[in-house]
Motif scaffolding. Structure first.
Motif, PDB file in Angstrom:
ATOM      1  N   ARG A 379      36.929  21.634  48.089  1.00 17.10           N
ATOM      2  CA  ARG A 379      36.948  20.623  47.033  1.00 17.10           C
ATOM      3  C   ARG A 379      35.797  20.846  46.059  1.00 17.10           C
ATOM      4  NH1 ARG A 379      40.271  19.270  44.825  1.00 17.10           N
ATOM      5  NH2 ARG A 379      39.362  17.727  43.482  1.00 17.10           N
ATOM      6  N   GLY A 380      34.642  21.218  46.610  1.00 17.11           N
ATOM      7  CA  GLY A 380      33.431  21.181  45.794  1.00 17.11           C
ATOM      8  C   GLY A 380      33.228  22.375  44.900  1.00 17.11           C
ATOM      9  N   SER A 381      34.077  23.403  45.021  1.00 19.03           N
ATOM     10  CA  SER A 381      33.811  24.597  44.212  1.00 19.03           C
ATOM     11  C   SER A 381      35.000  24.891  43.311  1.00 19.03           C
ATOM     12  CB  SER A 381      33.544  25.789  45.115  1.00 19.03           C
ATOM     13  OG  SER A 381      34.621  25.972  45.974  1.00 19.03           O
ATOM     14  N   SER A 382      34.706  25.350  42.117  1.00 20.53           N
ATOM     15  CA  SER A 382      35.776  25.705  41.181  1.00 20.53           C
ATOM     16  C   SER A 382      36.007  27.205  41.255  1.00 20.53           C
ATOM     17  CB  SER A 382      35.371  25.321  39.764  1.00 20.53           C
ATOM     18  OG  SER A 382      34.218  26.054  39.413  1.00 20.53           O
ATOM     19  N   GLY A 383      37.115  27.647  40.678  1.00 18.59           N
ATOM     20  CA  GLY A 383      37.412  29.084  40.662  1.00 18.59           C
ATOM     21  C   GLY A 383      36.332  29.872  39.957  1.00 18.59           C
ATOM     22  N   ASP A 424      45.421  24.948  43.305  1.00 16.18           N
ATOM     23  CA  ASP A 424      46.076  26.256  43.226  1.00 16.18           C
ATOM     24  C   ASP A 424      45.414  27.171  42.197  1.00 16.18           C
ATOM     25  OD1 ASP A 424      47.803  25.435  45.113  1.00 16.18           O
ATOM     26  OD2 ASP A 424      49.364  24.767  43.716  1.00 16.18           O
ATOM     27  N   THR A 425      44.961  26.605  41.077  1.00 15.34           N
ATOM     28  CA  THR A 425      44.352  27.454  40.043  1.00 15.34           C
ATOM     29  C   THR A 425      43.073  28.098  40.567  1.00 15.34           C
ATOM     30  OG1 THR A 425      43.357  25.433  39.225  1.00 15.34           O
ATOM     31  CG2 THR A 425      45.266  26.269  38.034  1.00 15.34           C
ATOM     32  N   ASP A 426      42.317  27.337  41.376  1.00 17.47           N
ATOM     33  CA  ASP A 426      41.075  27.900  41.919  1.00 17.47           C
ATOM     34  C   ASP A 426      41.377  28.945  42.987  1.00 17.47           C
ATOM     35  OD1 ASP A 426      39.811  26.202  40.277  1.00 17.47           O
ATOM     36  OD2 ASP A 426      39.332  24.704  41.798  1.00 17.47           O
ATOM     37  N   ARG A 427      42.473  28.720  43.720  1.00 16.29           N
ATOM     38  CA  ARG A 427      42.790  29.627  44.817  1.00 16.29           C
ATOM     39  C   ARG A 427      43.194  31.001  44.298  1.00 16.29           C
ATOM     40  NH1 ARG A 427      46.699  26.648  47.850  1.00 16.29           N
ATOM     41  NH2 ARG A 427      45.213  25.070  48.457  1.00 16.29           N
ATOM     42  N   VAL A 428      43.816  31.013  43.120  1.00 13.77           N
ATOM     43  CA  VAL A 428      44.252  32.291  42.539  1.00 13.77           C
ATOM     44  C   VAL A 428      43.043  33.188  42.274  1.00 13.77           C
ATOM     45  CG1 VAL A 428      45.329  33.327  40.502  1.00 13.77           C
ATOM     46  CG2 VAL A 428      46.328  31.313  41.554  1.00 13.77           C
ATOM     47  N   ALA A 429      41.889  32.575  41.988  1.00 15.45           N
ATOM     48  CA  ALA A 429      40.686  33.356  41.680  1.00 15.45           C
ATOM     49  C   ALA A 429      40.257  34.218  42.863  1.00 15.45           C
ATOM     50  CB  ALA A 429      39.552  32.414  41.292  1.00 15.45           C
ATOM     51  N   ILE A 430      40.625  33.770  44.084  1.00 18.27           N
ATOM     52  CA  ILE A 430      40.170  34.497  45.279  1.00 18.27           C
ATOM     53  C   ILE A 430      41.064  35.692  45.579  1.00 18.27           C
ATOM     54  CG2 ILE A 430      39.458  34.197  47.664  1.00 18.27           C
ATOM     55  CD1 ILE A 430      39.359  31.334  47.263  1.00 18.27           C
ATOM     56  N   HIS A 431      42.309  35.671  45.110  1.00 13.27           N
ATOM     57  CA  HIS A 431      43.258  36.745  45.438  1.00 13.27           C
ATOM     58  C   HIS A 431      42.655  38.113  45.205  1.00 13.27           C
ATOM     59  CE1 HIS A 431      47.364  34.519  45.334  1.00 13.27           C
ATOM     60  NE2 HIS A 431      46.433  33.846  45.975  1.00 13.27           N
ATOM     61  N   GLU A 432      42.127  38.298  44.000  1.00 19.54           N
ATOM     62  CA  GLU A 432      41.648  39.631  43.625  1.00 19.54           C
ATOM     63  C   GLU A 432      40.445  40.032  44.478  1.00 19.54           C
ATOM     64  OE1 GLU A 432      39.661  41.950  39.908  1.00 19.54           O
ATOM     65  OE2 GLU A 432      39.873  39.782  39.859  1.00 19.54           O
ATOM     66  N   GLN A 436      41.069  43.612  46.149  1.00 13.33           N
ATOM     67  CA  GLN A 436      40.410  44.702  45.394  1.00 13.33           C
ATOM     68  C   GLN A 436      38.898  44.678  45.547  1.00 13.33           C
ATOM     69  OE1 GLN A 436      43.421  43.677  43.979  1.00 13.33           O
ATOM     70  NE2 GLN A 436      44.054  45.739  44.540  1.00 13.33           N
ATOM     71  N   GLN A 437      38.341  43.545  45.966  1.00 11.33           N
ATOM     72  CA  GLN A 437      36.899  43.369  46.132  1.00 11.33           C
ATOM     73  C   GLN A 437      36.133  43.522  44.830  1.00 11.33           C
ATOM     74  OE1 GLN A 437      35.719  45.564  49.716  1.00 11.33           O
ATOM     75  NE2 GLN A 437      36.030  43.561  50.596  1.00 11.33           N
ATOM     76  N   THR A 438      36.784  43.125  43.735  1.00 17.05           N
ATOM     77  CA  THR A 438      36.079  43.070  42.451  1.00 17.05           C
ATOM     78  C   THR A 438      36.445  41.752  41.785  1.00 17.05           C
ATOM     79  OG1 THR A 438      37.927  44.169  41.372  1.00 17.05           O
ATOM     80  CG2 THR A 438      36.087  45.560  42.035  1.00 17.05           C
ATOM     81  N   VAL A 439      35.654  41.345  40.810  1.00 17.85           N
ATOM     82  CA  VAL A 439      35.975  40.176  39.994  1.00 17.85           C
ATOM     83  C   VAL A 439      36.129  40.680  38.567  1.00 17.85           C
ATOM     84  CG1 VAL A 439      35.086  38.022  39.063  1.00 17.85           C
ATOM     85  CG2 VAL A 439      34.719  38.573  41.449  1.00 17.85           C
ATOM     86  N   THR A 440      37.335  40.571  38.021  1.00 17.42           N
ATOM     87  CA  THR A 440      37.562  41.046  36.656  1.00 17.42           C
ATOM     88  C   THR A 440      37.576  39.850  35.728  1.00 17.42           C
ATOM     89  OG1 THR A 440      38.954  42.748  37.609  1.00 17.42           O
ATOM     90  CG2 THR A 440      39.019  42.508  35.236  1.00 17.42           C
ATOM     91  N   ILE A 441      36.844  39.967  34.627  1.00 16.64           N
ATOM     92  CA  ILE A 441      36.728  38.835  33.696  1.00 16.64           C
ATOM     93  C   ILE A 441      37.194  39.279  32.324  1.00 16.64           C
ATOM     94  CG2 ILE A 441      35.008  37.506  32.434  1.00 16.64           C
ATOM     95  CD1 ILE A 441      33.644  36.986  34.913  1.00 16.64           C
TER      96      ILE A 441
END
Length: 491
Positions: A379-383, A424-432, A436-441
């Motif tokens: 709950r406490g963290s955003s994507g 769900d929107t925040d959960r999608v952020a974790i998929h990658e 892939q173990q990277t965060v693409t912005i």
């Protein structure tokens, strides 16, 4: 007044001579003349000096360097420049070209004693001293050029005028110059700025925060502003763990009437720390007795079961989960194949179960055991807080990156409690991150990829608050298949 200046010049010359003797001496373990030749061949600007060797050679220079760097550093850099020009041979094709405007700097390594601080332990008594500080980079500004010397041409007289600029971050001189180009020469004729002949220097500010595992519980982590110049810029990115050696100074009030000043560290050496090596090993010292016990244990046939039982020993049962958590703490072997693809070596675990089945307790235990672990809740963290945020710099107004929890936990573990309460929107952020173990912005004109090589341990409740035995497992777990397939172990 002239006598005072002569005395100061004599002291300065004496310091320059002492340091030249140090660079020329062949008694110490390092041959600095060879190091200077390497420096010229590679076209670098910074010579690394061992502070311990300075102490062996001349104790007063060592004390002066640590306690009064503003007095000693300029003298030492002058000595370095004299040595470089003495060794430099324009006819030698191995050397890179240098000119009168080339700057050379010193960086330091070795033991700093009580001058080794963290952003939390730094105090006013460290002001104007050479310090070594460790931490994790949370913010990095863009690299900007800063004018050091401008050249102007007067059409009327056909003469060139030069002007040097000093502010409090580039030099130790207390007299700073206004950052305004001159428009007229002393006779009042118009001047044109020759941008091609002017000299510039790269400039970047970063924010260094104390290590998350060393911050006391219940207190905000402290941070420090670091200024990087010239060849040090762009050597760090958010999420890196570093040791920085530099001079801690205050920059004056800047026009405000309060008595607090903005303080920065002017860095002169940057050493990356490997995340795995700075965690537990820095705190725990292994004795001979420990090594004997480890060797004795390693011959035990049931070692794996034994270690799994000693994980969270206050929790009864859950043998399989404990074995899985143990394997996750040890990690797998990552493979970087020849064709450029990366196979992750980190194990992701999801625990789904009724309330009060000690899921959170196991997470707590992982947090306290792992060398680098960061805890968040659903709950406490955003994507954005998990991956990375694009924020606006208050001073310059430009956009920059701030690393989120998963980027800061690179080569570590992220524990996510209440995983089912995440939107769900925040959960999608974790998929990658999990695959892939990277965060693409890609936003606000910033397109980049950050490393986030971390394991994820998540705990979630079933869909109806408790597990319904008569329904199929995937109806009890209200998570999309795309996410479940990224967890290697489900309980």
């Amino acid at each position: 007044m002239d006598e005072v200046n002569e005395t100061l010049d004599a002291i300065f010359g004496d310091r320059v001579r002492r340091f030249q003797e140090f660079l020329d001496s062949e008694e110490g373990p390092t041959d600095y003349r060879d190091a200077i030749r390497d420096l010229l061949a590679k076209g670098e600007k910074r010579l690394t000096i061992s502070i311990d060797e300075v102490r062996e050679f001349d104790k007063s220079s060592w004390e002066g360097l640590l306690n009064e760097p503003a007095e000693f550093l300029p003298a030492f850099e002058r000595a370095l420049r004299d040595n470089v020009t003495a060794i430099y041979d324009p006819g030698n094709p191995a050397f890179q070209e240098i000119d009168d405007q080339s700057q050379f700097y010193l960086s330091f390594r070795g033991a700093f004693g009580h001058h080794s601080v963290s952003p939390r332990t730094i105090r006013s008594l460290h002001l104007s001293k050479l310090i070594s500080v460790e931490g994790i980079v949370t913010r990095a500004s863009l690299v900007r050029p800063k004018v050091v010397r401008s050249v102007h041409y007067c059409e009327h007289s056909g003469r060139f005028h030069a002007r040097e600029y000093r502010d409090q971050t580039t030099s130790f001189n207390p007299i700073t110059t206004a950052a305004i180009y001159p428009t007229e020469d002393p006779e009042g004729y118009k001047l044109m700025t020759e941008y091609g002949y002017s000299t510039y220097r790269d400039h970047q500010t970063i924010t260094l925060q104390e290590m998350p595992e060393r911050a006391p519980a219940g207190q905000l982590p402290r941070s420090l502003e670091i200024i990087l110049d010239d060849d040090l810029v762009d050597s760090l990115k958010p999420g890196d763990r570093v040791q920085i050696v530099g001079v801690y100074r205050s920059l004056g009030g800047g026009g405000n009437t309060s008595s607090s000043f903005r303080t920065v560290v002017l860095a002169n050496s940057v050493y990356p720390l490997h995340a795995r090596s700075t965690g537990i090993s820095a705190k725990e010292h292994i004795t001979d007795n420990d090594i004997r016990n480890i060797n004795k244990l390693s011959k035990n046939k049931h070692l794996f079961d034994r270690m799994a039982q000693s994980l969270a020993p206050s929790i009864y049962g859950h043998e399989h989960i404990k074995k899985a958590v143990l394997l996750m703490l040890l990690g797998g072997v990552e493979k970087n194949l020849d064709n450029g693809s990366h196979l992750r070596g980190d194990i992701n675990i999801l625990m789904v179960g009724d309330p009060s089945t000690a899921k959170s307790q196991i997470l707590r235990f992982v947090l306290n055991t792992a060398a680098l672990a960061i805890a968040t809740t659903g709950r406490g963290s955003s994507g954005v807080g998990l991956t990375a945020a694009v924020t606006t710099d208050k001073e310059t107004g430009e956009r920059r990156l701030e690393a989120g929890a998963m980027v800061l936990a690179d080569r570590g573990i992220v524990c996510i409690d209440e995983f089912d309460k995440m939107s769900d929107t925040d959960r999608v952020a974790i998929h990658e991150v999990m695959e892939q173990q990277t965060v693409t912005i890609s936003k606000a004109g910033i397109h980049t990829s950050l490393n986030a090589r971390c394991s994820v341990v998540a705990a979630a409740n079933p869909v109806y608050g408790q597990y319904d035995v008569h329904k199929e497992p995937h109806k009890n777990i209200a998570l999309p298949d795309s996410l479940l397939s990224r967890f290697d172990l489900l309980f």
